[in-house]
Scaffold this motif. Structure first.
Motif, PDB file in Angstrom:
ATOM      1  N   ASP A 134       0.812  -1.213   0.000  1.00 33.20           N
ATOM      2  CA  ASP A 134       0.000   0.000   0.000  1.00 33.20           C
ATOM      3  C   ASP A 134       0.850   1.271   0.000  1.00 33.20           C
ATOM      4  O   ASP A 134       0.417   2.310  -0.489  1.00 33.20           O
ATOM      5  CB  ASP A 134      -0.890   0.044   1.248  1.00 33.20           C
ATOM      6  N   LEU A 135       2.036   1.174   0.568  1.00 30.31           N
ATOM      7  CA  LEU A 135       2.801   2.370   0.895  1.00 30.31           C
ATOM      8  C   LEU A 135       3.155   3.227  -0.314  1.00 30.31           C
ATOM      9  O   LEU A 135       2.833   4.414  -0.362  1.00 30.31           O
ATOM     10  CB  LEU A 135       4.074   1.967   1.655  1.00 30.31           C
ATOM     11  N   GLY A 136       3.847   2.635  -1.285  1.00 27.69           N
ATOM     12  CA  GLY A 136       4.288   3.417  -2.435  1.00 27.69           C
ATOM     13  C   GLY A 136       3.134   4.048  -3.188  1.00 27.69           C
ATOM     14  O   GLY A 136       3.191   5.224  -3.563  1.00 27.69           O
ATOM     15  N   ASP A 137       2.079   3.282  -3.394  1.00 33.50           N
ATOM     16  CA  ASP A 137       0.918   3.790  -4.117  1.00 33.50           C
ATOM     17  C   ASP A 137       0.250   4.928  -3.352  1.00 33.50           C
ATOM     18  O   ASP A 137      -0.098   5.961  -3.924  1.00 33.50           O
ATOM     19  CB  ASP A 137      -0.075   2.650  -4.341  1.00 33.50           C
ATOM     20  N   ALA A 138       0.093   4.737  -2.036  1.00 35.83           N
ATOM     21  CA  ALA A 138      -0.563   5.763  -1.210  1.00 35.83           C
ATOM     22  C   ALA A 138       0.250   7.052  -1.175  1.00 35.83           C
ATOM     23  O   ALA A 138      -0.307   8.152  -1.263  1.00 35.83           O
ATOM     24  CB  ALA A 138      -0.779   5.235   0.206  1.00 35.83           C
ATOM     25  N   LEU A 139       1.571   6.930  -1.057  1.00 35.53           N
ATOM     26  CA  LEU A 139       2.420   8.117  -0.971  1.00 35.53           C
ATOM     27  C   LEU A 139       2.473   8.857  -2.305  1.00 35.53           C
ATOM     28  O   LEU A 139       2.491  10.094  -2.329  1.00 35.53           O
ATOM     29  CB  LEU A 139       3.828   7.732  -0.518  1.00 35.53           C
ATOM     30  N   THR A 140       2.497   8.115  -3.406  1.00 32.54           N
ATOM     31  CA  THR A 140       2.503   8.760  -4.725  1.00 32.54           C
ATOM     32  C   THR A 140       1.219   9.538  -4.951  1.00 32.54           C
ATOM     33  O   THR A 140       1.238  10.699  -5.401  1.00 32.54           O
ATOM     34  CB  THR A 140       2.692   7.714  -5.834  1.00 32.54           C
ATOM     35  N   LEU A 141       0.106   8.897  -4.655  1.00 35.86           N
ATOM     36  CA  LEU A 141      -1.183   9.566  -4.826  1.00 35.86           C
ATOM     37  C   LEU A 141      -1.266  10.809  -3.948  1.00 35.86           C
ATOM     38  O   LEU A 141      -1.701  11.882  -4.402  1.00 35.86           O
ATOM     39  CB  LEU A 141      -2.320   8.599  -4.491  1.00 35.86           C
ATOM     40  N   ARG A 142      -0.854  10.666  -2.694  1.00 37.94           N
ATOM     41  CA  ARG A 142      -0.918  11.807  -1.785  1.00 37.94           C
ATOM     42  C   ARG A 142      -0.047  12.961  -2.280  1.00 37.94           C
ATOM     43  O   ARG A 142      -0.466  14.128  -2.241  1.00 37.94           O
ATOM     44  CB  ARG A 142      -0.469  11.386  -0.381  1.00 37.94           C
ATOM     45  N   HIS A 143       1.152  12.643  -2.760  1.00 38.81           N
ATOM     46  CA  HIS A 143       2.065  13.692  -3.227  1.00 38.81           C
ATOM     47  C   HIS A 143       1.454  14.465  -4.387  1.00 38.81           C
ATOM     48  O   HIS A 143       1.458  15.700  -4.387  1.00 38.81           O
ATOM     49  CB  HIS A 143       3.393  13.066  -3.650  1.00 38.81           C
ATOM     50  N   VAL A 144       0.935  13.737  -5.357  1.00 37.44           N
ATOM     51  CA  VAL A 144       0.351  14.401  -6.536  1.00 37.44           C
ATOM     52  C   VAL A 144      -0.835  15.272  -6.129  1.00 37.44           C
ATOM     53  O   VAL A 144      -0.943  16.435  -6.546  1.00 37.44           O
ATOM     54  CB  VAL A 144      -0.075  13.348  -7.575  1.00 37.44           C
ATOM     55  N   LEU A 145      -1.722  14.723  -5.312  1.00 42.92           N
ATOM     56  CA  LEU A 145      -2.931  15.454  -4.938  1.00 42.92           C
ATOM     57  C   LEU A 145      -2.634  16.664  -4.049  1.00 42.92           C
ATOM     58  O   LEU A 145      -3.140  17.760  -4.287  1.00 42.92           O
ATOM     59  CB  LEU A 145      -3.902  14.523  -4.222  1.00 42.92           C
ATOM     60  N   GLU A 146      -1.825  16.474  -3.025  1.00 44.34           N
ATOM     61  CA  GLU A 146      -1.673  17.542  -2.036  1.00 44.34           C
ATOM     62  C   GLU A 146      -0.720  18.642  -2.475  1.00 44.34           C
ATOM     63  O   GLU A 146      -0.922  19.807  -2.114  1.00 44.34           O
ATOM     64  CB  GLU A 146      -1.271  16.954  -0.692  1.00 44.34           C
ATOM     65  N   THR A 147       0.310  18.314  -3.246  1.00 41.79           N
ATOM     66  CA  THR A 147       1.141  19.398  -3.783  1.00 41.79           C
ATOM     67  C   THR A 147       0.334  20.205  -4.797  1.00 41.79           C
ATOM     68  O   THR A 147       0.426  21.432  -4.845  1.00 41.79           O
ATOM     69  CB  THR A 147       2.425  18.869  -4.437  1.00 41.79           C
ATOM     70  N   GLY A 148      -0.481  19.504  -5.585  1.00 45.15           N
ATOM     71  CA  GLY A 148      -1.348  20.206  -6.533  1.00 45.15           C
ATOM     72  C   GLY A 148      -2.379  21.064  -5.837  1.00 45.15           C
ATOM     73  O   GLY A 148      -2.668  22.185  -6.278  1.00 45.15           O
ATOM     74  N   ALA A 149      -2.920  20.551  -4.732  1.00 48.72           N
ATOM     75  CA  ALA A 149      -3.912  21.330  -3.982  1.00 48.72           C
ATOM     76  C   ALA A 149      -3.292  22.595  -3.409  1.00 48.72           C
ATOM     77  O   ALA A 149      -3.896  23.680  -3.451  1.00 48.72           O
ATOM     78  CB  ALA A 149      -4.508  20.477  -2.867  1.00 48.72           C
ATOM     79  N   ALA A 150      -2.089  22.486  -2.863  1.00 49.02           N
ATOM     80  CA  ALA A 150      -1.430  23.657  -2.287  1.00 49.02           C
ATOM     81  C   ALA A 150      -1.163  24.720  -3.347  1.00 49.02           C
ATOM     82  O   ALA A 150      -1.406  25.917  -3.131  1.00 49.02           O
ATOM     83  CB  ALA A 150      -0.122  23.238  -1.610  1.00 49.02           C
ATOM     84  N   ALA A 151      -0.677  24.282  -4.500  1.00 47.40           N
ATOM     85  CA  ALA A 151      -0.397  25.233  -5.579  1.00 47.40           C
ATOM     86  C   ALA A 151      -1.682  25.865  -6.102  1.00 47.40           C
ATOM     87  O   ALA A 151      -1.739  27.073  -6.376  1.00 47.40           O
ATOM     88  CB  ALA A 151       0.351  24.530  -6.711  1.00 47.40           C
ATOM     89  N   THR A 152      -2.719  25.059  -6.239  1.00 48.01           N
ATOM     90  CA  THR A 152      -4.002  25.574  -6.731  1.00 48.01           C
ATOM     91  C   THR A 152      -4.609  26.572  -5.751  1.00 48.01           C
ATOM     92  O   THR A 152      -5.135  27.613  -6.152  1.00 48.01           O
ATOM     93  CB  THR A 152      -4.979  24.412  -6.974  1.00 48.01           C
ATOM     94  N   ALA A 153      -4.523  26.248  -4.463  1.00 46.79           N
ATOM     95  CA  ALA A 153      -5.048  27.166  -3.441  1.00 46.79           C
ATOM     96  C   ALA A 153      -4.310  28.495  -3.478  1.00 46.79           C
ATOM     97  O   ALA A 153      -4.917  29.571  -3.353  1.00 46.79           O
ATOM     98  CB  ALA A 153      -4.923  26.523  -2.062  1.00 46.79           C
ATOM     99  N   ALA A 154      -3.002  28.433  -3.668  1.00 44.12           N
ATOM    100  CA  ALA A 154      -2.204  29.663  -3.703  1.00 44.12           C
ATOM    101  C   ALA A 154      -2.500  30.495  -4.939  1.00 44.12           C
ATOM    102  O   ALA A 154      -2.326  31.725  -4.934  1.00 44.12           O
ATOM    103  CB  ALA A 154      -0.716  29.320  -3.646  1.00 44.12           C
TER     104      ALA A 154
END
Length: 251
Positions: free
Chosen positions: A117-137
């Motif tokens: 689960d680890l690699g898949d979960a971390l990859t998904l989280r990275h893509v989503l949350e870095t994108g969310a931070a940039a979009t919010a800004a």
């Protein structure tokens, strides 16, 4: 006990496993990566049960971290049941003869297949949350959205150990919320649930929480300043610290 490879290292020889593991860590997440490196060394048998870690001064120099950071990392491993410190002439930090089987007493049982689960979960989280931070800004946030972020940030900073995970999750969701994308917020929520299942299998480490709060401040400040690149970078560094701990304890 046979001499350790770091004592008899031949400078002309190929790099040994301990040289690969005890290489300089990145400054951005020094505590988390130090924990990861030490756990990898123990779990891969580079420092076997009953053997002593390199001396504190030497190990700090090799990892390029302060001795304070190294001591905090070793203390975290002590609390998790991986090492013990002995005093006296022949003292030092020794790997315990019996190691935790996946989780220490203070940890919950991990998912059935944490490594899968680890690699898949971390990859998904990275893509989503870095994108969310940039979009919010990148959005012109209104006064209510700004108050929302500041409020969640303050709640997380003030949270105790028992409620930290919940408050931390809420702050990350607040960042997704101010993107004004319901689909993205739902995706971040789903990804966070997966990550929390993994996080619940490792201990809450006080130095990591202090560091996370500092990174939260930078993420939110970058969003409020309207700087997408800085927000993305700050979030990426924050997520990398969490990923280091998860890989260290669960891989």
């Amino acid at each position: 006990m046979a001499a350790q490879p770091w004592v008899e290292a031949d400078l002309a020889a190929p790099a040994t496993a301990d040289e690969a593991l005890f290489r300089p860590v990145r400054a951005g997440n020094a505590f988390e990566e130090t924990v990861e490196r030490l756990l990898q060394a123990v779990r891969l048998g580079v420092v076997a049960p009953g053997e002593r870690l390199p001396a504190e001064r030497e190990l700090a120099a090799r990892l390029s971290v302060s001795r304070v950071t190294l001591r905090e990392a070793i203390r975290a491993l002590q609390q998790a049941g991986y090492v013990e410190s002995r005093r006296g002439r022949y003292g030092g930090t020794f790997v315990n003869q019996t190691l935790p089987s996946g989780a220490g007493a203070a940890m919950r049982q991990p998912p059935a297949d944490p490594v899968g689960d680890l690699g898949d979960a971390l990859t998904l989280r990275h893509v989503l949350e870095t994108g969310a931070a940039a979009t919010a800004a990148a959005r012109p946030l209104g006064p209510g959205e700004r108050r929302h972020l500041r409020s969640r940030l303050a709640e997380t900073a003030a949270a105790g150990l028992a409620e930290y995970r919940r408050k931390d999750s809420r702050l990350h969701l607040a960042i997704a919320e101010v993107t004004a994308s319901a689909s993205l917020t739902a995706a971040v929520a789903d990804a966070r649930m997966r990550v929390n299942e993994l996080l619940d299998a490792i201990p809450l480490l006080e130095p990591n929480l202090v560091h996370s709060n500092e990174q939260h401040e930078l993420i939110v400040a970058s969003i409020l300043d309207g700087d997408p690149a800085a927000a993305r970078q700050a979030m990426a560094e924050h997520l990398d610290g969490t990923a280091s701990l998860l890989r260290g304890f669960l891989s």
